[in-house]
Design a protein around this motif. Sequence first.
Motif, short mmCIF file in Angstrom:
data_model
loop_
_atom_site.label_atom_id
_atom_site.label_comp_id
_atom_site.label_asym_id
_atom_site.label_seq_id
_atom_site.Cartn_x
_atom_site.Cartn_y
_atom_site.Cartn_z
N LYS A 169 -9.68 -1.39 -0.96
CA LYS A 169 -9.98 -2.04 -2.42
C LYS A 169 -9.37 -3.27 -2.89
CE LYS A 169 -12.10 2.31 -4.13
NZ LYS A 169 -11.76 3.39 -5.01
N GLY A 170 -8.31 -3.38 -2.07
CA GLY A 170 -7.30 -4.61 -2.41
C GLY A 170 -6.31 -4.29 -3.39
N LEU A 171 -6.08 -3.12 -3.73
CA LEU A 171 -5.31 -2.62 -4.77
C LEU A 171 -3.86 -2.90 -4.42
CD1 LEU A 171 -7.01 1.05 -5.62
CD2 LEU A 171 -7.16 -1.23 -6.85
N ASP A 172 -3.65 -3.00 -3.26
CA ASP A 172 -2.28 -3.38 -2.74
C ASP A 172 -1.78 -4.72 -3.24
OD1 ASP A 172 -4.33 -3.91 -0.70
OD2 ASP A 172 -2.71 -5.14 0.14
N TYR A 173 -2.73 -5.86 -3.77
CA TYR A 173 -2.52 -6.82 -4.49
C TYR A 173 -2.29 -6.64 -5.78
CZ TYR A 173 -4.41 -9.01 -0.35
OH TYR A 173 -4.76 -9.36 1.28
N GLU A 174 -2.60 -5.74 -6.53
CA GLU A 174 -2.34 -5.42 -7.98
C GLU A 174 -1.09 -4.82 -8.21
OE1 GLU A 174 -4.85 -6.06 -10.26
OE2 GLU A 174 -6.04 -6.61 -8.50
N PRO A 175 -0.34 -5.60 -9.36
CA PRO A 175 1.10 -4.92 -9.67
C PRO A 175 0.75 -3.29 -10.09
CG PRO A 175 -0.01 -6.45 -11.22
CD PRO A 175 -1.04 -6.46 -10.25
N LEU A 176 1.93 -2.72 -9.71
CA LEU A 176 1.88 -1.28 -10.25
C LEU A 176 2.14 -1.23 -11.57
CD1 LEU A 176 4.43 0.31 -7.54
CD2 LEU A 176 1.90 0.69 -7.77
N ALA A 182 0.74 -1.20 -0.06
CA ALA A 182 0.02 -0.02 -0.13
C ALA A 182 0.89 1.19 -0.16
CB ALA A 182 -1.06 0.07 1.21
N ALA A 183 1.79 1.20 0.78
CA ALA A 183 2.76 2.42 0.86
C ALA A 183 3.59 2.57 -0.46
CB ALA A 183 3.83 2.43 1.90
N ARG A 184 3.98 1.53 -1.22
CA ARG A 184 4.47 1.61 -2.39
C ARG A 184 3.66 2.17 -3.56
NH1 ARG A 184 5.73 -3.64 -3.00
NH2 ARG A 184 7.56 -3.42 -1.43
N ARG A 185 2.49 1.78 -3.27
CA ARG A 185 1.64 2.19 -4.43
C ARG A 185 1.10 3.80 -3.94
NH1 ARG A 185 -2.41 0.62 -7.88
NH2 ARG A 185 -1.77 -1.55 -7.99
N ALA A 186 0.99 4.00 -2.93
CA ALA A 186 0.91 5.53 -2.50
C ALA A 186 2.10 6.43 -2.98
CB ALA A 186 0.58 5.62 -1.12
N LEU A 187 3.29 5.98 -3.03
CA LEU A 187 4.36 6.70 -3.51
C LEU A 187 4.19 6.66 -4.89
CD1 LEU A 187 6.91 4.93 -1.10
CD2 LEU A 187 6.50 7.37 -1.09
N HIS A 188 3.90 5.53 -5.51
CA HIS A 188 3.88 5.41 -7.02
C HIS A 188 3.27 6.74 -7.72
CE1 HIS A 188 4.36 3.90 -11.04
NE2 HIS A 188 3.11 3.75 -11.20
N PHE A 189 1.94 6.80 -7.03
CA PHE A 189 0.90 7.71 -7.40
C PHE A 189 0.75 8.97 -6.69
CE2 PHE A 189 -0.82 3.62 -8.77
CZ PHE A 189 -1.00 3.91 -10.09
N ASP A 190 1.95 9.45 -5.69
CA ASP A 190 2.00 10.50 -5.04
C ASP A 190 0.77 10.92 -4.18
OD1 ASP A 190 4.60 11.12 -5.79
OD2 ASP A 190 4.01 12.20 -7.50
N SER A 191 -0.09 9.68 -3.59
CA SER A 191 -1.22 9.78 -3.02
C SER A 191 -0.85 9.74 -1.31
CB SER A 191 -2.27 8.80 -3.23
OG SER A 191 -2.35 8.85 -4.55
N PHE A 192 -0.66 10.94 -0.72
CA PHE A 192 -0.36 10.97 0.57
C PHE A 192 -1.19 11.25 1.68
CE2 PHE A 192 3.55 12.64 -2.03
CZ PHE A 192 3.93 11.32 -2.07
N GLU A 193 -2.41 11.12 1.38
CA GLU A 193 -3.57 11.58 2.05
C GLU A 193 -3.79 10.08 2.79
OE1 GLU A 193 -4.70 14.33 2.74
OE2 GLU A 193 -3.39 15.38 1.51
N TYR A 194 -4.43 10.22 4.12
CA TYR A 194 -5.15 9.11 4.99
C TYR A 194 -5.97 8.21 4.04
CZ TYR A 194 -7.44 6.26 8.37
OH TYR A 194 -8.14 5.58 9.03
N ARG A 195 -6.88 9.00 3.73
CA ARG A 195 -8.13 8.29 2.90
C ARG A 195 -7.70 7.61 1.44
NH1 ARG A 195 -9.91 13.91 2.04
NH2 ARG A 195 -8.97 14.55 0.03
N ALA A 196 -6.51 7.86 0.94
CA ALA A 196 -5.85 7.26 -0.34
C ALA A 196 -5.51 5.93 0.12
CB ALA A 196 -5.09 8.12 -1.08
#
Length: 103
Positions: free
Chosen positions: A64-71, A43-57
Motif C-alpha cells: 500500500k506504500g504506507l512506508d512512504y507515509e509519516p508515522l 516498513a519495519a519502523r511502521r510495524a514497530l510503531h503499531f506492534d504489527s509483527f505478522e508477515y502479512r502486515a
Amino acid sequence: MGEDVERLAKKIFDSDDVLLQLRRVQAIVTHLEGFPVARAQNAARRALHFDSFEYRAIKSILAKGLDYEPLPEEPARAWAKKSRYSRAPSTSLFPEEEPHDNH
C-alpha cells in the motif's frame, strides 16, 4: 538491513519462544530484502510503531506504500490534557451547606 529491521526481528523473537518465531522472522526479512533498504527500514519502523509483527502486515505496509507515509504522532494521554470538568484547587470538594429553615 539496518537498525529498524534488526529491532523488529528482536521484538518478534522476544514475543515468544525463539524457535517458534524463526520462520516468521525469516519470511519477513526475505520479503524485505526485495525492497530498497530505506523502504525496508520504514516498513519495519511502521510495524514497530503499531506492534504489527505478522508477515502479512509487513507485506501490506509495502504493497500500500504506507512506508512512504509519516508515522502519526503519539497521541497525548487523556490525563495529560487539560480536563474539561476539573475543579479549581481553591474550591472545596464538599461545600458547606447553608442552614435549612425547617418552618
